[in-house]
Design a protein around this motif. Structure first.
Motif, PDB file in Angstrom:
ATOM      1  N   ARG A 212       0.592   4.156  10.399  1.00 57.98           N
ATOM      2  CA  ARG A 212       0.264   5.394  11.101  1.00 57.98           C
ATOM      3  C   ARG A 212      -0.781   5.206  12.197  1.00 57.98           C
ATOM      4  O   ARG A 212      -0.727   5.867  13.233  1.00 57.98           O
ATOM      5  N   TRP A 213      -1.746   4.329  11.964  1.00 57.27           N
ATOM      6  CA  TRP A 213      -2.841   4.137  12.908  1.00 57.27           C
ATOM      7  C   TRP A 213      -3.050   2.648  13.166  1.00 57.27           C
ATOM      8  O   TRP A 213      -3.074   1.844  12.244  1.00 57.27           O
ATOM      9  N   ALA A 214      -3.270   2.324  14.439  1.00 56.06           N
ATOM     10  CA  ALA A 214      -3.435   0.919  14.813  1.00 56.06           C
ATOM     11  C   ALA A 214      -4.788   0.366  14.389  1.00 56.06           C
ATOM     12  O   ALA A 214      -4.936  -0.842  14.212  1.00 56.06           O
TER      13      ALA A 214
ATOM     14  N   ASP B 222      -1.039  12.145   4.914  1.00 57.88           N
ATOM     15  CA  ASP B 222      -1.848  12.182   6.130  1.00 57.88           C
ATOM     16  C   ASP B 222      -3.123  12.985   5.909  1.00 57.88           C
ATOM     17  O   ASP B 222      -4.215  12.572   6.325  1.00 57.88           O
ATOM     18  N   ALA B 223      -2.998  14.150   5.271  1.00 59.68           N
ATOM     19  CA  ALA B 223      -4.171  14.990   5.025  1.00 59.68           C
ATOM     20  C   ALA B 223      -5.174  14.272   4.130  1.00 59.68           C
ATOM     21  O   ALA B 223      -6.388  14.332   4.362  1.00 59.68           O
ATOM     22  N   ALA B 224      -4.670  13.585   3.103  1.00 56.00           N
ATOM     23  CA  ALA B 224      -5.564  12.855   2.197  1.00 56.00           C
ATOM     24  C   ALA B 224      -6.279  11.720   2.921  1.00 56.00           C
ATOM     25  O   ALA B 224      -7.469  11.470   2.706  1.00 56.00           O
ATOM     26  N   ILE B 225      -5.568  11.036   3.804  1.00 56.09           N
ATOM     27  CA  ILE B 225      -6.156   9.918   4.553  1.00 56.09           C
ATOM     28  C   ILE B 225      -7.240  10.419   5.503  1.00 56.09           C
ATOM     29  O   ILE B 225      -8.332   9.843   5.588  1.00 56.09           O
ATOM     30  N   LEU B 226      -6.964  11.494   6.217  1.00 51.98           N
ATOM     31  CA  LEU B 226      -7.940  12.023   7.169  1.00 51.98           C
ATOM     32  C   LEU B 226      -9.171  12.557   6.444  1.00 51.98           C
ATOM     33  O   LEU B 226     -10.309  12.372   6.906  1.00 51.98           O
ATOM     34  N   ALA B 227      -8.961  13.204   5.299  1.00 51.26           N
ATOM     35  CA  ALA B 227     -10.101  13.689   4.516  1.00 51.26           C
ATOM     36  C   ALA B 227     -10.927  12.522   3.980  1.00 51.26           C
ATOM     37  O   ALA B 227     -12.166  12.557   3.987  1.00 51.26           O
TER      38      ALA B 227
ATOM     39  N   LEU C 272     -10.476   0.339   6.912  1.00 53.10           N
ATOM     40  CA  LEU C 272      -9.222   0.987   6.542  1.00 53.10           C
ATOM     41  C   LEU C 272      -8.918   0.778   5.065  1.00 53.10           C
ATOM     42  O   LEU C 272      -8.322   1.646   4.412  1.00 53.10           O
ATOM     43  N   GLY C 273      -9.328  -0.356   4.531  1.00 54.45           N
ATOM     44  CA  GLY C 273      -9.122  -0.598   3.109  1.00 54.45           C
ATOM     45  C   GLY C 273      -9.892   0.386   2.264  1.00 54.45           C
ATOM     46  O   GLY C 273      -9.389   0.885   1.240  1.00 54.45           O
TER      47      GLY C 273
ATOM     48  N   ARG D 294      -9.826   5.383  -1.159  1.00 55.78           N
ATOM     49  CA  ARG D 294     -10.275   6.758  -1.384  1.00 55.78           C
ATOM     50  C   ARG D 294      -9.115   7.748  -1.361  1.00 55.78           C
ATOM     51  O   ARG D 294      -9.105   8.724  -2.118  1.00 55.78           O
ATOM     52  N   ALA D 295      -8.142   7.493  -0.464  1.00 61.69           N
ATOM     53  CA  ALA D 295      -7.017   8.416  -0.324  1.00 61.69           C
ATOM     54  C   ALA D 295      -5.935   8.180  -1.375  1.00 61.69           C
ATOM     55  O   ALA D 295      -5.017   8.999  -1.514  1.00 61.69           O
ATOM     56  N   GLY D 296      -6.011   7.057  -2.085  1.00 60.32           N
ATOM     57  CA  GLY D 296      -5.002   6.752  -3.084  1.00 60.32           C
ATOM     58  C   GLY D 296      -3.677   6.315  -2.499  1.00 60.32           C
ATOM     59  O   GLY D 296      -2.615   6.596  -3.070  1.00 60.32           O
ATOM     60  N   VAL D 297      -3.744   5.600  -1.351  1.00 57.38           N
ATOM     61  CA  VAL D 297      -2.519   5.108  -0.723  1.00 57.38           C
ATOM     62  C   VAL D 297      -2.661   3.611  -0.463  1.00 57.38           C
ATOM     63  O   VAL D 297      -3.762   3.063  -0.500  1.00 57.38           O
ATOM     64  N   ALA D 298      -1.553   2.953  -0.172  1.00 56.59           N
ATOM     65  CA  ALA D 298      -1.592   1.538   0.167  1.00 56.59           C
ATOM     66  C   ALA D 298      -2.148   1.354   1.572  1.00 56.59           C
ATOM     67  O   ALA D 298      -1.952   2.206   2.442  1.00 56.59           O
ATOM     68  N   LYS D 299      -2.830   0.239   1.797  1.00 52.44           N
ATOM     69  CA  LYS D 299      -3.396  -0.011   3.124  1.00 52.44           C
ATOM     70  C   LYS D 299      -2.295  -0.095   4.180  1.00 52.44           C
ATOM     71  O   LYS D 299      -2.514   0.292   5.331  1.00 52.44           O
TER      72      LYS D 299
END
Length: 206
Positions: free
Chosen positions: A57-59, A19-24, A40-41, A46-51
């Motif tokens: 987490r977010w709509a 979550d912290a990585a995504i928000l940053a 979102l992609g 950038r966050a290193g996570v799957a879309k």
């Protein structure tokens, strides 16, 4: 009669680090490429996570950006001052410093602009940012009341109205100073704002 065993929870637990990585990453993307180009992609990359992690987490982009801004405002704390004036000045200076950060300025101005035509986004801003940060007003007022600097309100509804008004005055003044008139939110200005606010509080709360 046998008690039923509650069903097991499904799905992966949320990761605070993710979550912290995504928000940053959201804040970085806003600064670098702006609201209209950000997707979102792009944030996921950038966050290193799957879309799909973002969509769980977010709509959508609006909700994500509001939460990215809200996380920054959660850094604000009520200082350990010895007076109401000191508390107000301390919060105002923190707020001013926060608004000088590029990620805060860009993200906040983006969501405010988008919210003018999106009632749902305005509501999310209210619940995720305004209502959460009103805690500073409530804490500061409680301290001032214990010190005898402010009277106690007898009616909860009136107390709520006063808290809203105090928050609106402080937040509105600082945002306008920092983001609209582009003036410094420095010690002298913070003290002047605190003096103006406190001089009017006994009348407003009387």
């Amino acid at each position: 009669m046998q008690s039923r065993t509650p069903p097991a929870r499904t799905g992966r637990p949320r990761s605070a680090a993710a979550d912290a990585a995504i928000l940053a990453a959201t804040r970085d993307a806003l600064v670098e490429i702006g609201w209209s180009r950000m997707s979102l992609g792009d944030v996921a990359q950038r966050a290193g996570v799957a879309k799909t992690t973002l969509y769980r987490r977010w709509a959508g982009k609006n909700e994500l950006v509001v939460d990215a801004v809200a996380k920054l405002f959660d850094e604000l704390v009520l200082p350990d001052g010895d007076s109401l004036a000191a508390d107000v000045v301390g919060v105002v200076l923190q707020f001013g410093e926060l608004l000088q950060r590029p990620e805060t300025r860009t993200a906040l101005m983006a969501v405010v602009a988008e919210s003018t035509s999106d009632p749902a986004l305005r509501l999310r801003i209210r619940t995720a940012i305004v209502d959460r940060q009103k805690r500073l007003v409530l804490q500061g007022r409680e301290r001032a009341q214990r010190r005898g600097e402010l009277p106690y309100e007898a009616e909860p509804a009136v107390a709520e109205q006063h808290a809203d008004l105090i928050f609106d005055v402080i937040a509105g003044a600082v945002v306008h100073r920092a983001l609209v008139s582009d003036g410094p939110v420095d010690e002298a200005w913070a003290q002047a704002l605190a003096g103006l606010l406190i001089a009017g509080l006994p009348t407003a709360m009387g």
